[in-house]
Write an enzyme that holds these catalytic residues in place. Structure first.
Site, mmCIF file in Angstrom:
data_model
loop_
_atom_site.group_PDB
_atom_site.id
_atom_site.type_symbol
_atom_site.label_atom_id
_atom_site.label_comp_id
_atom_site.label_asym_id
_atom_site.label_seq_id
_atom_site.Cartn_x
_atom_site.Cartn_y
_atom_site.Cartn_z
ATOM 1 N N CYS A 187 -2.716 12.520 12.898
ATOM 2 C CA CYS A 187 -1.282 12.724 11.780
ATOM 3 C C CYS A 187 -0.717 14.217 11.070
ATOM 4 O O CYS A 187 -1.300 14.477 10.072
ATOM 5 C CB CYS A 187 -1.165 11.099 11.098
ATOM 6 S SG CYS A 187 -0.451 11.067 9.570
ATOM 7 N N CYS A 204 0.149 13.809 7.113
ATOM 8 C CA CYS A 204 -1.786 13.211 6.920
ATOM 9 C C CYS A 204 -1.546 14.812 6.319
ATOM 10 O O CYS A 204 -2.771 14.354 5.454
ATOM 11 C CB CYS A 204 -2.142 12.496 7.546
ATOM 12 S SG CYS A 204 -1.735 11.028 7.881
#
Length: 288
Positions: free
Chosen positions: A40, A43
């Site tokens: 991600c 993230c």
């Protein structure tokens, strides 16, 4: 996570550790849970900012990291549909949260609604000679405040000295007058809980009478509550905590969940970390 201070406030969460490290731990310290994955992109931006803030807040909250690929059941329990997703758990319940990589300014705004950074306690009051009586401390601090009225930390020291001298009403007045940045100081929080317990004991019957009432009617929750407070204030800590646990076990919703509130207030005033940890676990076992 290379900085030691950051590591102490950041930890990994899995299915086995979730109850103890998040739910139970949130009864005393809010836990921010970051649902992320290695693939991600956002993230990778959000994670380091959260870790930086965890270190900056110095233990005001802890940051739990959940790898959604490794912890699919845990992510499913929270209904995670996209990442990053962050939730704030406090007192065993989800209090707030957001989805996506917020910029640092918005992260700070989010945190400021629920927690304040903890600072190391000012050493001045701790360095005063142990031979100083509470009355001498009050006189010294009143003189210091007269000379430096723009130092609000002195007023917190005065509130603590007044409480130590047994002047509950004056301590409450000083505490209520503190500015917002000091109202959340760890010492102010402890004093607030001490005042709450002292107020609860005001005009209450004596221990012997309360014990007789409880013996006559074990479901006299008001008597148990007052007895627990009186025992705590008299130094019989475990006996006091047992009264609150008995209420929590048999009538957890009595008086809007007062037994839980009493336990949390007591934990905030006790210095025995092992005893607090033991009774916190027992409280959590009754709540979850």
């Amino acid at each position: 996570m290379t900085d030691a201070a950051t590591v102490s406030h950041v930890f990994d969460v899995d299915q086995q550790t979730f109850e103890a490290d998040v739910l139970q731990a949130s009864l005393t310290t809010p836990v921010l849970v970051d649902f992320w994955a290695s693939w991600c992109g956002p993230c990778k931006t959000l994670g380091p900012m959260l870790e930086k803030l965890a270190a900056e807040y110095n233990g005001a909250f802890r940051l739990g990291k959940v790898d959604v690929d490794a912890q699919k059941e845990l992510a499913g329990m929270f209904g995670i549909r996209s990442i990053p997703t962050v939730v704030l758990v406090k007192d065993g319940q989800v209090l707030d949260g957001f989805t996506g990589a917020l910029p640092e300014g918005q992260l700070r705004e989010f945190l400021s609604r629920h927690v304040q950074p903890l600072e190391a306690p000012a050493p001045a009051a701790e360095e005063v000679a142990v031979s100083e009586t509470p009355e001498q401390a009050i006189n010294r601090l009143q003189q210091a405040i007269a000379g430096e009225p723009n130092r609000p930390e002195l007023k917190l020291d005065l509130a603590l000295a007044l409480m130590h001298a047994g002047n509950v009403a004056a301590a409450a007045v000083e505490l209520a007058a503190l500015p917002a940045n000091l109202a959340t100081d760890a010492r102010a929080v402890r004093l607030r809980n001490e005042l709450e317990l002292a107020h609860a004991a005001r005009d209450a019957p004596g221990i012997a009478e309360l014990q007789q009432r409880v013996q006559t009617d074990p479901a006299d929750w008001a008597a148990r509550d007052q007895l627990g407070v009186q025992l705590l204030l008299q130094g019989d800590t475990e006996a006091g905590l047992e009264q609150f646990l008995a209420i929590l076990q048999q009538a957890r919703d009595w008086n809007d969940g007062q037994a839980k509130k009493r336990l949390l207030a007591a934990f905030a005033t006790l210095d025995d970390a092992e005893l607090v940890s033991r009774y916190r676990r027992r409280m959590a076992s009754l709540l979850f």
